[in-house]
Design an enzyme around this catalytic site. Structure first.
Site, PDB file in Angstrom:
ATOM      1  N   HIS A  32       8.697 -27.500   8.893  1.00  0.00           N
ATOM      2  CA  HIS A  32       9.653 -26.423   9.150  1.00  0.00           C
ATOM      3  C   HIS A  32      10.368 -26.688  10.476  1.00  0.00           C
ATOM      4  CE1 HIS A  32       6.576 -24.825   6.463  1.00  0.00           C
ATOM      5  NE2 HIS A  32       7.432 -23.904   6.068  1.00  0.00           N
ATOM      6  N   HIS A 263      14.791 -23.987   6.882  1.00  0.00           N
ATOM      7  CA  HIS A 263      13.546 -23.261   7.154  1.00  0.00           C
ATOM      8  C   HIS A 263      12.317 -24.114   6.853  1.00  0.00           C
ATOM      9  CE1 HIS A 263      10.786 -19.788   7.396  1.00  0.00           C
ATOM     10  NE2 HIS A 263      10.158 -20.416   6.430  1.00  0.00           N
ATOM     11  N   GLU A 403      -8.145  -1.955   7.115  1.00  0.00           N
ATOM     12  CA  GLU A 403      -9.015  -3.125   6.945  1.00  0.00           C
ATOM     13  C   GLU A 403      -8.297  -4.438   7.211  1.00  0.00           C
ATOM     14  OE1 GLU A 403     -11.370  -0.071   4.604  1.00  0.00           O
ATOM     15  OE2 GLU A 403      -9.236  -0.568   4.800  1.00  0.00           O
ATOM     16  N   HIS A 465     -14.687   1.696  -6.653  1.00  0.00           N
ATOM     17  CA  HIS A 465     -15.387   1.490  -5.388  1.00  0.00           C
ATOM     18  C   HIS A 465     -16.651   0.640  -5.529  1.00  0.00           C
ATOM     19  CE1 HIS A 465     -12.625   4.367  -3.822  1.00  0.00           C
ATOM     20  NE2 HIS A 465     -13.268   4.556  -2.682  1.00  0.00           N
TER      21      HIS A 465
END
Length: 654
Positions: A32, A263, A403, A465
């Site tokens: 890149h 890029h 999280e 869960h």
């Protein structure tokens, strides 16, 4: 800050940075080039005027940290490390992205000196930088500002700020008022698929103002604007800072500047030559570093070495307070935790809470928290306050329902090198943390993850869960040690073994439901440190039962029932499969003798256990999603009661 350099040298240095990146990508025919060329001005100003570093001591504790969250732009970092005097040669730059080189396609901490974080998956580096800044604040609160002057600088791309993990981490950084953090946003408005306008037209600055950040907008190619913005950001000590730098990708490339083609692909030999020609460079010469640029950075390295020596003098005057925090993990931490291991029947999350208190007493650097679940995961260090905005003396971290961000921040805390972090949530939500878990393993940093509610037996919350595949999902990460303890003794062992591991992360999986302490009637308890050990059984076995966690007591009960029928079974607890697999062949063969049939019992996916049980073995577990019901009903429905396990074993052994 050093004095302003003359414009001619600055231009020469920036061109050096740009062309080192372009040459390396061109030689590798991979990489890149655009972002390094577009941020060369920013890198020059930061490394020449502000960044405190000493290449002779890359791990100087009070150095500033530079995190390249835009890891695809790693040739910018490699070029700067080479110029700054780190042990990265021109030959290393020429070996960019090649087998065994010190210049891989994204930065890897521990692989290349001077690289502070393993970045690549976008957004993770922003979270790492937040963790490092938080560690700096916590360290200063403990040892004083005289010993802690470090700042954290981060370079982020459009992609970094699109990824949700950076949003979670940035939100928490604003809440905690981490004024030692400065993120430069490379606003080049180009991604792989084209202009960012395809998908991204939000007001990033307004978003960060809402997070509680100090925000500035500048021309990312104007050296004095960069310097003024950096000075203003460093003067703002009550808020983290975002400097939005409007840049041009592949700056100076005649036809590929501001294009998506620059890029993620080489510019092409003709384009590189034309860019050099336009800058007054020899278009045929590659990997050129003018002596004037080298001389400048030699002087800059000398300034860094002098700053380090002054810090070491201050350290000597404050050695006692520094050493009180930087206590190494006691070599006998396992034995000390085992001597106080809980013995009663309880959920292993309850045992974990008790063991955590003793571990925190033994290890002053142990800090951590949960994603708004500390009362459920029981991961609070008692007697210590919680980290609050502007108050950093505590050991308990409240990550909020973040999280993704928690994982990246804990990696940053570990990268910083002072604190031993732990993070906690329900096992099912480990999926939200997986990129950070994987990077922790790749970078070999000792983050501890405490995942509770580890099986369907969490009960009524239902299959959304209830983890089924998650234990093996963790085990499949190379370098991740996964512990599933069966009672208080094994919970203490899991914490002790995980904390004494210096390189690499560990996950401890704990139950919500209460389970009985295991009655051990054979083997050597000391072998728990080997990851798997014999819990019950003597003599030559007719078969082996290998079990983990909350299913170990089922295996023991089944063995006792079948013993009354004349069958001799050994029960092996596989506390940590990865640790067991690192044991010598003799021990592994002694525990699992050749020719003895093996059954496994674990409340989760069964197929991976075939590597241990073999084609003739028996694997007892769950290969469907769970259901919403009380734990005892789920045990009955999924065949995981003592009677049902006994019946399955009896039928198998006929």
């Amino acid at each position: 800050m050093t004095v302003q350099t003359d414009p001619r040298l600055a231009r020469l240095a920036v061109d050096t940075i740009r062309f080192l990146a372009a040459d390396a990508v061109e030689k590798a025919q991979s990489g890149h080039p655009g972002t390094p060329m577009g941020t060369a001005d920013l890198a020059w100003v930061l490394w020449s005027r502000f960044l405190r570093y000493d290449p002779a001591d890359p791990l100087w504790p009070d150095r500033d940290r530079f995190v390249l969250s835009a890891g695809h732009a790693c040739m910018l970092l490699y070029g700067m490390l080479h110029l700054a005097g780190y042990p990265l040669t021109l030959e290393d730059l020429e070996s960019f992205r090649q087998w065994g080189s010190k210049t891989p396609g994204h930065p890897e901490r521990g692989h290349t000196e001077g690289v502070e974080a393993t970045t690549g998956p976008l957004g993770q580096g922003v979270g790492n930088a937040v963790g490092m800044a938080l560690a700096g604040k916590m360290l200063a609160a403990r040892v004083g500002d005289d010993l802690v002057r470090q700042r954290v600088f981060c370079l982020a791309s459009d992609g970094d700020l699109m990824e949700g993990v950076s949003s979670e981490a940035s939100s928490l950084a604003g809440h905690l008022r981490l004024g030692n953090l400065l993120v430069y946003y490379d606003d080049n408005r180009i991604t792989i698929d084209g202009s960012t306008s395809i998908t991204f037209d939000e007001d990033v600055g307004a978003r960060y103002v809402a997070y509680g950040w100090h925000v500035q907008h500048i021309d990312g190619h104007d050296h004095e604007a960069i310097a003024r913005a950096t000075e203003a950001a460093l003067a703002e000590t009550a808020r983290p800072s975002l400097v939005i730098c409007r840049t041009h990708i592949a700056h100076g490339a005649p036809t590929k500047q501001d294009t998506a083609e620059s890029h993620g692909a080489p510019l092409g030999a003709e384009e590189v030559a034309a860019a050099k020609r336009a800058a007054g460079w020899d278009p045929a010469a590659a990997f050129v570093v003018p002596e004037e640029v080298r001389a400048f950075f030699r002087e800059r390295a000398g300034e860094g070495a002098a700053a380090r020596r002054r810090w070491e003098e201050r350290l000597q005057a404050n050695r006692e307070v520094w050493d009180a925090l930087h206590v190494p993990v006691p070599p006998d931490i396992l034995e000390k935790l085992l001597t106080t291991a809980p013995t009663k029947d309880d959920a292993t999350r309850g045992h974990g809470a008790a063991v955590l208190q003793k571990a925190a007493e033994l290890l002053p650097s142990l800090v951590g928290g949960a994603a708004d679940l500390a009362s459920s995961t029981k991961t609070v260090i008692k007697g210590s306050p919680r980290i609050e905005p502007g108050s950093y003396t505590g050991r308990n971290l409240a990550f909020g329902i973040r999280e993704h961000g928690m994982g990246a921040i804990c990696n940053g805390l570990a990268y910083h090198g002072t604190f031993r972090p732990f993070a906690s949530t329900f096992l099912q939500f480990a999926d939200y943390m997986r990129p950070a878990l994987r990077l922790a393993a790749l970078a070999r940093v000792p983050v501890l993850y405490v995942f509770t509610h580890d099986a369907v037996f969490l009960g009524e919350d239902g299959p959304t869960h209830q983890p089924i595949e998650h234990v093996w999902a963790l085990r499949l990460i190379p370098g991740m040690d996964v512990y599933r303890p069966a009672d208080g003794y094994e919970t203490a062992a899991a914490f002790g073994l995980a904390l004494r591991r210096a390189e690499g992360p560990s996950s401890i999986l704990l139950t919500r439901q209460k389970i009985p302490a295991v009655a051990r009637s054979g083997g050597d308890l000391g072998d728990v440190a080997r990851g798997a050990y014999r819990v019950a059984g003597e003599g030559t076995p007719d078969a082996l039962i290998a079990a983990t966690g909350s299913e170990l007591h089922l295996a023991v009960a089944a063995r006792e029932a079948l013993a009354r029928e004349g069958l001799n079974l050994h029960v092996v607890s596989v506390l940590c499969l990865e640790l067991f697999q690192r044991q010598g062949a003799d021990y592994r063969a002694r525990l699992f003798p050749q020719g003895v049939p093996v059954a496994t019992v674990e409340a989760g996916r069964t197929e991976p256990w075939r590597t241990l049980a073999g084609s003739a073995g028996l694997t007892i577990g769950i290969d469907t999603f769970g259901a919403s019901a009380p734990a005892e009903v789920l045990a009955e429905k999924f065949g995981l009661t003592a009677g049902q396990v006994t019946a399955r074993l009896r039928e198998w052994l006929r």
